[in-house]
Design an enzyme around this catalytic site. Structure first.
Site, short mmCIF file in Angstrom:
data_model
loop_
_atom_site.label_atom_id
_atom_site.label_comp_id
_atom_site.label_asym_id
_atom_site.label_seq_id
_atom_site.Cartn_x
_atom_site.Cartn_y
_atom_site.Cartn_z
N TYR A 157 0.86 -1.18 0.00
CA TYR A 157 0.00 0.00 0.00
C TYR A 157 0.89 1.23 0.00
CZ TYR A 157 -3.34 3.58 1.34
OH TYR A 157 -4.12 4.71 1.35
N ASP A 256 9.45 3.95 -0.40
CA ASP A 256 8.36 4.50 0.40
C ASP A 256 8.67 4.19 1.86
OD1 ASP A 256 6.07 4.99 1.83
OD2 ASP A 256 4.70 4.14 0.34
N LYS A 283 3.48 10.59 7.95
CA LYS A 283 3.27 10.09 9.33
C LYS A 283 4.16 10.73 10.38
CE LYS A 283 1.37 5.72 7.64
NZ LYS A 283 -0.01 5.50 8.00
#
Ligand code: PLP
Length: 458
Positions: A157, A256, A283
């Site tokens: 994801y 990522d 985040k």
């Protein structure tokens, strides 16, 4: 009704009785939000828990139930909730303006901190989410290489951008690589002609794809530990191999590190001493406020330089807003080598404790993860690929989530867990006891060693 359905129904009923306030709010929410929620990942039946406040390692719901939060807004709150230094930085900034709408020294300072921690990010830019960070990194790779395709990892994801919404949760009978499947309705079907898919930990297949399509491939997009698929750990040498294979055909590599940044002071690349061409972050670096960042080699990132002609337009009303910048600075100032070591120890305790509960009961399961992160699988380990992870019957993850919720512990419905610096051994040990109780309650439904699962496919 099967045993599993019966148990799920019992637990759901108990949950509904404990959370009347959440239920009422969910009913109200359904009138103005489809499904009564605004984030697919936070929905679970019979209704999601509506939280009222967070304090350190705990959340309190609208009915006054307290939970130890092992999710931390999906791994973003490295210091737990309402950490005093971050809260002070935000409120001080609030009184001076949260989004002045112009460049600020705070942006430069946070960019400097990130670049020092991740030397591969010689230059970087801010945006407001990981989704945007990945979108911009992909655009950057396309603009720099003049190529149109990317390769992503099956089961990875990487946010909600169309090009990342390929083969995130494909069914077990999805056709072989490299053709992916759009994640759902609304994702452009055309995306699969531009996004190829490779299995994690399989350098041979990736090399084959790169050899076959290399001249069209702008970048390989990869999360160095695939968190969504269940903390898939890279085989020794795999990530170095990915970089080399991509470089060999002139493609870039995008790491990522939106989740994995926390694994050292400079992410997985820092742990391994490797340098991707581009990196995406979000985040943790926002200190609890919306954030994204993307960056890499200066010559690559130059495609965003507005002084040059024909560059990428990268706008965003809240890019680098002052509130996020000061919150991010405060979060990173208090996340140094010692904090990482403390979280690593806590994470190791959590993984060992959960695994012990599994083993003592003869349940078929493995707790996988690294540093402060863990994922519970109900199948034999190691889980090296997305397809390995599919062996866990989904209902077991749902039961674990609900069982722990009823005992005051929050984990992701897919059974991802993260510790934060507001936690101590006590919270982790409490979690493990509660987990053992959940396994006992579900003794007839969790798969057993040598017996397998009574719920395959559920
Ligand atoms: C690895 C990874 N990449 C990208 C994203 C997207 O980030 P955001 O939710 O901030 O858009 C996420 C979100 O969970 C993620 O885990």
């Amino acid at each position: 009704m099967s045993i599993i359905e019966d148990l799920e129904r019992q637990l759901s009923t108990t949950y509904a009785l404990r959370t009347p306030g959440s239920r009422a709010l969910h009913e109200r929410a359904q009138r103005v939000m489809p499904g009564g929620d605004t984030r697919t990942g936070t929905f679970y039946p019979p209704h999601p828990t509506f939280m009222e406040r967070g304090e350190g390692s705990e959340l309190v719901d609208v009915d006054g139930n307290r939970y130890v939060d092992f999710l931390g807004n999906y791994t973003s709150l490295i210091h737990g909730h309402a950490e005093p230094r971050i809260a002070a930085a935000i409120s001080e900034q609030a009184s001076r303006g949260t989004a002045l709408g112009y460049p600020s020294e705070q942006q430069v300072a946070l960019a400097e901190v990130i670049s020092a921690r991740m030397p591969s990010m010689q230059q970087l830019r801010f945006c407001n989410s990981g989704t945007e960070a990945v979108m911009n990194a992909i655009r950057c790779a396309r603009a720099f290489t003049g190529r149109r395709m990317i390769v992503k990892i099956e089961g990875g994801y990487n946010g909600a951008y169309d090009a990342a919404q390929v083969s995130v949760n494909p069914g077990p009978h999805t056709p072989p690589y490299p053709t992916g499947v759009p994640e759902g309705p609304g994702v452009s079907p055309g995306v699969i002609s531009e996004v190829l898919v490779a299995p994690f930990n399989d350098l041979e297949t990736l090399t084959w794809i790169l050899t076959r399509y290399g001249r069209d491939i702008a970048a390989v997009l990869i999360e160095p530990v695939v968190s969504m698929a269940g903390m898939l750990l890279p085989d020794v040498g795999y990530l170095q191999g990915v970089l080399a294979a991509a470089r060999a055909v002139g493609s870039l590599t995008i790491f990522d590190e939106i989740v994995t940044f926390r694994l050292s002071t400079g992410g997985v690349q820092g742990m391994l001493g490797i340098e991707p061409d581009l990196t995406t972050l979000a985040k943790v670096i926002g200190g609890g406020l919306p954030v994204g960042a993307f960056g890499g080699r200066a010559e690559v990132m130059a495609v965003f330089d507005p002084r040059r002609g024909g560059t990428i337009s990268h706008s965003g009303t809240y890019n680098g807003n002052n509130a996020t910048m000061v919150a991010g600075l405060a979060a990173l100032e208090t996340y140094g080598v010692d904090d990482v070591a403390m979280l690593d120890a806590l994470g190791a305790r959590m993984r060992a404790g959960l695994q012990r509960e599994i083993d003592e009961r003869g349940v078929l399961g493995c707790v996988q993860g690294v540093g402060s992160l863990a994922h519970v699988h109900y199948c034999a380990g190691p889980v090296r690929t997305y397809r390995d992870a599919l062996r866990t019957p989904r209902a077991t993850s749902r039961l674990t989530h609900l069982g722990l919720l009823l005992r005051g512990y929050l984990v992701a419905p897919r059974n991802l867990l993260a510790v934060n610096t507001a936690m101590t051994d006590a919270e982790v040990d409490g979690l493990c006891v509660a987990f053992g109780e959940v396994l006992d309650v579900g003794r007839d439904v969790f798969p057993r060693i040598g017996v397998g699962s009574a719920m395959a496919g559920t």
